[in-house]
Scaffold this motif. Structure first.
Motif, PDB file in Angstrom:
ATOM      1  N   GLU A 101      -3.241   7.960   6.374  1.00 12.30           N
ATOM      2  CA  GLU A 101      -3.307   7.381   4.900  1.00 12.30           C
ATOM      3  C   GLU A 101      -3.065   5.675   4.994  1.00 12.30           C
ATOM      4  O   GLU A 101      -3.740   5.082   4.360  1.00 12.30           O
ATOM      5  CB  GLU A 101      -2.214   7.975   4.203  1.00 12.30           C
ATOM      6  N   LEU A 102      -2.319   5.351   5.966  1.00 12.12           N
ATOM      7  CA  LEU A 102      -2.433   3.814   5.941  1.00 12.12           C
ATOM      8  C   LEU A 102      -3.567   3.335   6.616  1.00 12.12           C
ATOM      9  O   LEU A 102      -4.248   2.423   6.030  1.00 12.12           O
ATOM     10  CB  LEU A 102      -1.079   3.240   7.174  1.00 12.12           C
ATOM     11  N   LEU A 103      -4.183   3.867   7.645  1.00  7.33           N
ATOM     12  CA  LEU A 103      -5.515   3.469   8.211  1.00  7.33           C
ATOM     13  C   LEU A 103      -6.653   3.561   7.139  1.00  7.33           C
ATOM     14  O   LEU A 103      -7.177   2.505   6.935  1.00  7.33           O
ATOM     15  CB  LEU A 103      -6.063   4.208   9.236  1.00  7.33           C
ATOM     16  N   VAL A 104      -6.831   4.541   6.378  1.00  4.90           N
ATOM     17  CA  VAL A 104      -7.703   4.505   5.208  1.00  4.90           C
ATOM     18  C   VAL A 104      -7.245   3.613   4.144  1.00  4.90           C
ATOM     19  O   VAL A 104      -8.134   2.985   3.695  1.00  4.90           O
ATOM     20  CB  VAL A 104      -7.714   5.796   4.799  1.00  4.90           C
ATOM     21  N   SER A 105      -6.190   3.531   3.967  1.00  8.55           N
ATOM     22  CA  SER A 105      -5.923   2.493   2.887  1.00  8.55           C
ATOM     23  C   SER A 105      -6.230   1.077   3.340  1.00  8.55           C
ATOM     24  O   SER A 105      -6.768   0.154   2.459  1.00  8.55           O
ATOM     25  CB  SER A 105      -4.439   2.482   2.403  1.00  8.55           C
ATOM     26  N   LEU A 144       0.761  -1.288  -0.076  1.00 11.63           N
ATOM     27  CA  LEU A 144       0.064  -0.116  -0.012  1.00 11.63           C
ATOM     28  C   LEU A 144       0.913   1.233   0.137  1.00 11.63           C
ATOM     29  O   LEU A 144       1.941   1.335   0.564  1.00 11.63           O
ATOM     30  CB  LEU A 144      -0.940  -0.139   1.166  1.00 11.63           C
ATOM     31  N   ILE A 145       0.502   2.336  -0.844  1.00  7.85           N
ATOM     32  CA  ILE A 145       1.329   3.682  -0.858  1.00  7.85           C
ATOM     33  C   ILE A 145       0.665   4.565   0.249  1.00  7.85           C
ATOM     34  O   ILE A 145      -0.671   4.791   0.240  1.00  7.85           O
ATOM     35  CB  ILE A 145       1.366   3.910  -2.142  1.00  7.85           C
ATOM     36  N   PHE A 146       1.406   5.166   1.167  1.00  2.00           N
ATOM     37  CA  PHE A 146       0.909   6.044   2.135  1.00  2.00           C
ATOM     38  C   PHE A 146       2.062   6.560   2.858  1.00  2.00           C
ATOM     39  O   PHE A 146       3.001   6.321   2.724  1.00  2.00           O
ATOM     40  CB  PHE A 146       0.082   5.245   3.374  1.00  2.00           C
ATOM     41  N   ARG A 147       1.622   8.104   3.280  1.00  2.00           N
ATOM     42  CA  ARG A 147       2.727   8.712   3.743  1.00  2.00           C
ATOM     43  C   ARG A 147       2.727   9.061   5.284  1.00  2.00           C
ATOM     44  O   ARG A 147       3.665   9.560   5.723  1.00  2.00           O
ATOM     45  CB  ARG A 147       2.734  10.055   2.845  1.00  2.00           C
ATOM     46  N   ASN A 148       1.671   8.712   5.765  1.00  2.20           N
ATOM     47  CA  ASN A 148       1.660   8.777   7.447  1.00  2.20           C
ATOM     48  C   ASN A 148       0.479   7.624   7.757  1.00  2.20           C
ATOM     49  O   ASN A 148      -0.218   6.822   7.051  1.00  2.20           O
ATOM     50  CB  ASN A 148       1.168  10.110   7.526  1.00  2.20           C
ATOM     51  N   THR A 149       0.353   7.916   9.076  1.00  2.00           N
ATOM     52  CA  THR A 149      -0.284   6.625   9.737  1.00  2.00           C
ATOM     53  C   THR A 149      -1.960   6.797   9.276  1.00  2.00           C
ATOM     54  O   THR A 149      -2.687   5.797   9.149  1.00  2.00           O
ATOM     55  CB  THR A 149      -0.293   6.731  11.216  1.00  2.00           C
TER      56      THR A 149
END
Length: 219
Positions: free
Chosen positions: A31-35, A24-29
């Motif tokens: 964005e990780l949670l939503v992804s 998954l591509i994310f920049r912060n926690t």
């Protein structure tokens, strides 16, 4: 599978893919949670495609909440269950703002109290973002646990508990990624590519495919 065999199995996966991490591509926690919420019954590739525009427009809970359910839906229509996911993400953002000042909580109880967040999602966030020794059991890990004898179980929780009991504690956190990627690219659902598996000697699967299928050219 014994604890000794489980350690050897996981060690083999680690040596074959030492730098395994989430796709998954994310920049912060946040964005990780939503992804991870969006990834239920969807591929990481499809989620990354959808979240690229979503995160550019709404990179934090406040802007995402302002975007609202309808606005979020416009970005994620290409992934499965997008209506329910848009609803959950919008509500999740409101809950983060109301309960946690916009921050993603690090504890399981608080995470699982958020809309769209179950045990698997909480385990992923705790593991990837906060360094917890958790094992998130998705379809790939559930399949590997049962197929190989690593941690058989009728439910994801049974497989999770079996993995936690068998995998050495110092290997548990990265084992989450080793197992997911192994299931995604080698120990596949319909046609496991056992001839590519670095851990086949410890695997208890009775129908191993130790030679690749013949191509039409070879035939």
């Amino acid at each position: 599978m014994s604890k000794a065999a489980a350690k050897a199995f996981i060690t083999a996966l680690a040596e074959a893919n030492p730098d395994a991490e989430s796709e998954l591509i994310f920049r912060n926690t946040f964005e990780l949670l939503v992804s991870v919420v969006l990834s239920a019954q969807a591929t990481d590739k499809s989620v990354n495609k959808a979240t690229k525009g979503l995160f550019e427009h709404a990179p934090d809970p406040k802007s995402m909440a302002e975007l609202g359910e309808a606005g979020i839906a416009q970005y994620i229509k290409t992934i499965g269950l997008w209506r329910a996911k848009a609803h959950n993400v919008a509500l999740l953002c409101e809950q983060l703002l109301e309960r946690h000042g916009g921050d993603v909580p690090a504890d399981r109880k608080s995470l699982e109290a958020l809309a769209g967040v179950g045990r698997k999602t909480a385990n992923v966030v705790m593991n990837v973002a906060f360094g917890a020794d958790t094992m998130a059991v998705d379809t790939h890990i559930f399949r590997i646990g049962n197929r190989t004898g690593l941690a058989p179980g009728k439910t994801t929780r049974q497989v999770e508990d079996g993995l936690v009991a068998r995998i050495p504690k110092d290997m548990l956190r990265p084992a989450h990624h080793w197992l997911i990627l192994h299931g995604r690219y080698v120990c596949k659902a319909r046609a496991p590519e056992c001839w590519r598996c670095p851990a086949t000697q410890w695997c208890l699967y009775p129908d191993k495919r130790l030679t690749p299928p013949r191509t039409k050219e070879a035939a």
